[in-house]
Enzyme design. Structure first.
Site, mmCIF file in Angstrom:
data_model
loop_
_atom_site.group_PDB
_atom_site.id
_atom_site.type_symbol
_atom_site.label_atom_id
_atom_site.label_comp_id
_atom_site.label_asym_id
_atom_site.label_seq_id
_atom_site.Cartn_x
_atom_site.Cartn_y
_atom_site.Cartn_z
ATOM 1 N N CYS A 1 0.517 14.808 8.927
ATOM 2 C CA CYS A 1 -0.404 14.347 10.218
ATOM 3 C C CYS A 1 0.025 15.340 11.204
ATOM 4 C CB CYS A 1 0.307 13.012 10.668
ATOM 5 S SG CYS A 1 -0.544 12.528 12.233
ATOM 6 N N CYS B 1 1.600 14.212 14.545
ATOM 7 C CA CYS B 1 3.272 14.099 14.288
ATOM 8 C C CYS B 1 3.786 15.552 14.393
ATOM 9 C CB CYS B 1 3.378 13.416 12.808
ATOM 10 S SG CYS B 1 3.430 11.851 12.749
ATOM 11 N N ASP C 1 -6.600 18.798 24.475
ATOM 12 C CA ASP C 1 -7.368 18.651 23.166
ATOM 13 C C ASP C 1 -8.074 20.091 22.829
ATOM 14 O OD1 ASP C 1 -9.279 16.254 21.717
ATOM 15 O OD2 ASP C 1 -9.931 18.328 21.425
ATOM 16 N N HIS D 1 4.666 7.752 14.255
ATOM 17 C CA HIS D 1 3.060 7.732 13.904
ATOM 18 C C HIS D 1 2.708 6.387 13.771
ATOM 19 C CE1 HIS D 1 0.070 8.962 11.095
ATOM 20 N NE2 HIS D 1 0.345 7.813 10.543
ATOM 21 N N ASN E 1 -11.080 6.369 19.796
ATOM 22 C CA ASN E 1 -12.049 6.328 18.647
ATOM 23 C C ASN E 1 -11.091 5.580 17.338
ATOM 24 O OD1 ASN E 1 -14.231 7.522 20.096
ATOM 25 N ND2 ASN E 1 -13.223 9.467 19.117
ATOM 26 N N HIS F 1 -4.410 7.703 19.182
ATOM 27 C CA HIS F 1 -4.563 8.402 20.206
ATOM 28 C C HIS F 1 -5.629 8.108 21.224
ATOM 29 C CE1 HIS F 1 -7.265 10.176 16.850
ATOM 30 N NE2 HIS F 1 -7.963 10.555 18.154
ATOM 31 N N HIS G 1 -8.105 9.568 24.285
ATOM 32 C CA HIS G 1 -8.862 10.718 25.023
ATOM 33 C C HIS G 1 -8.915 10.461 26.254
ATOM 34 C CE1 HIS G 1 -10.675 12.420 21.279
ATOM 35 N NE2 HIS G 1 -10.508 11.335 20.848
HETATM 36 P P1 5GP Z 1 -10.708 11.640 17.075
HETATM 37 O O1 5GP Z 1 -11.878 12.671 16.709
HETATM 38 O O2 5GP Z 1 -9.840 11.358 15.874
HETATM 39 O O3 5GP Z 1 -11.140 10.786 18.162
HETATM 40 O O4 5GP Z 1 -10.021 12.940 17.944
HETATM 41 C C1 5GP Z 1 -9.146 13.809 17.543
HETATM 42 C C2 5GP Z 1 -9.316 14.964 18.550
HETATM 43 O O5 5GP Z 1 -8.149 15.655 18.153
HETATM 44 C C3 5GP Z 1 -10.309 15.806 18.495
HETATM 45 O O6 5GP Z 1 -10.937 15.755 19.959
HETATM 46 C C4 5GP Z 1 -9.868 17.081 18.155
HETATM 47 O O7 5GP Z 1 -10.449 18.296 18.923
HETATM 48 C C5 5GP Z 1 -8.448 17.164 18.518
HETATM 49 N N1 5GP Z 1 -7.882 18.203 17.573
HETATM 50 C C6 5GP Z 1 -7.693 18.193 16.161
HETATM 51 N N2 5GP Z 1 -6.722 18.994 15.685
HETATM 52 C C7 5GP Z 1 -6.053 19.406 16.896
HETATM 53 C C8 5GP Z 1 -4.974 20.322 17.128
HETATM 54 O O8 5GP Z 1 -4.547 20.942 16.082
HETATM 55 N N3 5GP Z 1 -4.547 20.502 18.134
HETATM 56 C C9 5GP Z 1 -5.143 20.074 19.301
HETATM 57 N N4 5GP Z 1 -4.564 20.133 20.736
HETATM 58 N N5 5GP Z 1 -6.156 19.089 19.305
HETATM 59 C C10 5GP Z 1 -6.632 18.903 17.892
HETATM 60 ZN ZN ZN Z 2 1.164 11.220 12.662
#
Ligand code: 5GP
Ligand code: ZN
Length: 128
Positions: free
Chosen positions: A18, A21, A44, A60, A101, A114, A116
């Protein structure tokens, strides 16, 4: 869904595959803006607004309905308030959005709970 193996670091469960994590444990780099025992927040990697911070529980848990101890939601929103109050840009004074989400149809791409925190531009409604 691929099953992830569970390890423990300093007694805490982490999912070895993950990415959130890995960020929480420091194994992976991120621009951390807030951290305490229970919550980690970082910028992000693909920001959808001038300010885009991700707030996660350090331990987690996949998503909202997998949470067993609801105290974590209070800890997360306490951290969000700290981030907003510490902000020097003034963006949050104009307004902001908090969104989580959940599941594939909900737009979740990382299976570690998470929120945003978005600010710095006019948000649209309804969301896409
Ligand atoms: P989700 O799409 O699950 O709601 O949000 C996941 C968020 O994590 C996305 O906005 C994506 O840009 C961000 N994200 C994915 N991988 C990484 C990473 O390795 N580092 C950071 N800082 N953000 C990430
Ligand atoms: Zn995790």
């Amino acid at each position: 869904m691929k099953r992830m193996s569970q390890k423990r670091i300093k007694g805490k469960p982490i999912m070895s595959e993950c990415i959130f994590c890995k960020i929480a444990s420091g194994e992976m780099n991120a621009d951390i803006v807030y951290r305490d025992d229970k919550v980690v927040a970082f910028r992000d990697i693909a920001p959808q607004a001038p300010v885009h911070v991700i707030i996660i529980p350090a331990d987690h848990v996949e998503r909202i309905e997998a949470v067993k101890n609801y105290d974590i939601f209070g800890e997360i929103f306490r951290a969000i308030n700290v981030i907003i109050k510490d902000d020097a840009t003034g963006a949050f004074k104009q307004g902001f959005r908090v969104v989580s989400n959940s599941g594939r149809a909900g737009g979740q791409t990382v299976d570690h709970l998470h929120f945003h925190l978005l600010s710095g531009r006019q948000m649209l409604w309804p969301p896409g």
